[in-house]
Design a protein around this motif. Sequence first.
Motif: not given
Length: 265
Positions: A60, A65-66, A71, A75
């Motif tokens: 991430l 994360w993008r 993402a 998570l």
Amino acid sequence: LRANFSVIQKETGFVNGLICVLHDITEQEKIEFERREFVANVSHELRTPLTTMRSYLEALADGAWRDEEIAPNFLEVTSKETERMIRLVNDLLTLSKMDSTDYRMTMEWVNFVDFYDRIIDRFEMAKEQNVTFKRILPKHGIFVEMDEDKMTQVLYNVISNALKYSPEGGQVTFTIQEKNETIIVSVSDQGMGIPKESIGKIFDRFYRVDKARTRKMGGTGLGLAIAKEIVSAHGGNIWASSKEGKGTTISFSLPYESAEEDEWS
Ligand code: ADP
């Protein structure tokens, strides 16, 4: 067993006796071995989710994360692993409390039939799978002196497993039988079953038939070990019978005093 020999010898050199002291070190060594194995298991069990979480968090941080698809998935995995670690630590604390000398139980007389029925209700209301419940319970009350919270945990652990391993459309059967001065409580499922060679081991701490698979299912490998400790603290036994591919029954016994006996005492 360790043997220490001492020779009783007179100044003249004449041997007139032999003392042999036997130490039962096997039990002590066994406890020590089990303790070490337990610590090794705990470390391993904690390291596995932590390393998984580390790699997902690194990915991430490295830019995943993008990615709107990856993402949330990453998570979710880290959050699931965190939940499992919390469960694991809670289970460890429960076991450690039970191992300590000041382990206390709050005993009270409980109608086990009502109590079992209420717990099954709770599972039936919360269930998300397509599984049917069948109850074969006595019509009359059976009073057992027990710690209600702890017994709730036993049933919770056993029933959660039955649901976890139930196939789509399967049936879980709940029974109570009376035998002499004990009641036998059983939970049966129609799941994959347990191989013969593993049946005796499933109540051991951290034992799982398929480690990777049950971890994925969120298991800690401590549920049945905790159930066993609690049942023995109540003077009962717990055991499993199973046919691979057909299903599993987990049963436990609890001593109780029948109503008739009460009348005469
Ligand atoms: P876990 O958290 O892994 O479920 P448990 O102590 O509750 O740990 O159970 C130990 C192992 O026993 C499980 O990993 C599983 O392999 C086996 N097991 C327990 N209940 C069942 C069941 N109803 N059907 C099949 N296997 C089971």
